[in-house]
Design a protein around this motif. Structure first.
Motif, PDB file in Angstrom:
ATOM      1  N   LEU A  75       0.843  -1.193   0.000  1.00  0.00           N
ATOM      2  CA  LEU A  75       0.000   0.000   0.000  1.00  0.00           C
ATOM      3  C   LEU A  75       0.876   1.239   0.000  1.00  0.00           C
ATOM      4  O   LEU A  75       1.884   1.289   0.699  1.00  0.00           O
ATOM      5  CB  LEU A  75      -0.896  -0.003   1.244  1.00  0.00           C
ATOM      6  N   PHE A  76       0.472   2.227  -0.783  1.00  0.00           N
ATOM      7  CA  PHE A  76       1.125   3.529  -0.757  1.00  0.00           C
ATOM      8  C   PHE A  76       0.058   4.608  -0.648  1.00  0.00           C
ATOM      9  O   PHE A  76      -0.915   4.610  -1.409  1.00  0.00           O
ATOM     10  CB  PHE A  76       1.963   3.774  -2.023  1.00  0.00           C
ATOM     11  N   PHE A  77       0.258   5.522   0.299  1.00  0.00           N
ATOM     12  CA  PHE A  77      -0.565   6.721   0.417  1.00  0.00           C
ATOM     13  C   PHE A  77       0.202   7.874  -0.213  1.00  0.00           C
ATOM     14  O   PHE A  77       1.414   7.988  -0.029  1.00  0.00           O
ATOM     15  CB  PHE A  77      -0.823   7.071   1.886  1.00  0.00           C
ATOM     16  N   SER A  78      -0.508   8.742  -0.904  1.00  0.00           N
ATOM     17  CA  SER A  78       0.151   9.916  -1.464  1.00  0.00           C
ATOM     18  C   SER A  78       0.312  10.977  -0.376  1.00  0.00           C
ATOM     19  O   SER A  78      -0.313  10.909   0.686  1.00  0.00           O
ATOM     20  CB  SER A  78      -0.650  10.495  -2.632  1.00  0.00           C
ATOM     21  N   LYS A  79       1.112  11.965  -0.672  1.00  0.00           N
ATOM     22  CA  LYS A  79       1.334  13.038   0.286  1.00  0.00           C
ATOM     23  C   LYS A  79       0.094  13.913   0.441  1.00  0.00           C
ATOM     24  O   LYS A  79       0.028  14.754   1.324  1.00  0.00           O
ATOM     25  CB  LYS A  79       2.542  13.871  -0.116  1.00  0.00           C
ATOM     26  N   PHE A  80      -0.917  13.707  -0.381  1.00  0.00           N
ATOM     27  CA  PHE A  80      -2.146  14.487  -0.325  1.00  0.00           C
ATOM     28  C   PHE A  80      -3.236  13.843   0.524  1.00  0.00           C
ATOM     29  O   PHE A  80      -4.316  14.402   0.657  1.00  0.00           O
ATOM     30  CB  PHE A  80      -2.685  14.714  -1.746  1.00  0.00           C
TER      31      PHE A  80
END
Length: 151
Positions: A75-80
């Protein structure tokens, strides 16, 4: 505009900017993609989800089959990503657990030991901390696991 869930496609990675606590993991992921040209196609063929808002990818995640009836998560979350996206991701993943239970007995994912917010969130999703650990470049990770068999 509403957050939308899509089947992950490699093009969703274009221009993606990971959250600060995942920048190193994102770099390793990009290196892995560079060294393994078939990885994008493979990920596109596995169960993976992209969450977007206003045509911007905010979250990407998926599960890769593992041995003994399980799967490994990424999983990757964006900086937004903010609270709204976290709630939407939680709702979407909880829906997915029902489907995954038809495919897997358990799922696991590594969480950075120095990232307590991630540990709190994964615990909220029903995962428990295991004794399985590893490190990469002085960053310690612990696997968190969730059974899907209803027990």
């Amino acid at each position: 505009m509403a957050i939308k869930a899509f089947k992950f496609k490699p093009k969703h990675l274009e221009g993606f900017e990971p959250q600060e606590m995942q920048e190193q993991e994102w770099w390793h992921f990009q290196k892995l993609r560079e060294d393994n040209p078939g990885l994008d196609e493979y990920l596109g063929d596995t169960y993976a989800v992209t969450l977007q808002e206003n045509d911007r990818t905010n979250v990407i995640y998926g599960w890769i089959p593992a041995k003994e009836g399980g799967a490994n998560g990424w999983l990757f979350f964006s900086k937004f990503v903010g609270a709204k996206e976290m709630v939407r991701t939680t709702i979407q993943m909880n829906k997915d657990f029902d489907m995954w239970s038809m495919l897997y007995d358990w799922i696991q994912t590594p969480i950075r030991d120095d990232y307590p917010e991630a540990a709190r969130w994964i615990k909220l999703l029903g995962f428990y901390k295991t004794d399985d650990k590893f490190s990469i470049e002085d960053i310690e990770y612990t696997y968190w696991k969730r059974g899907l068999d209803g027990i």
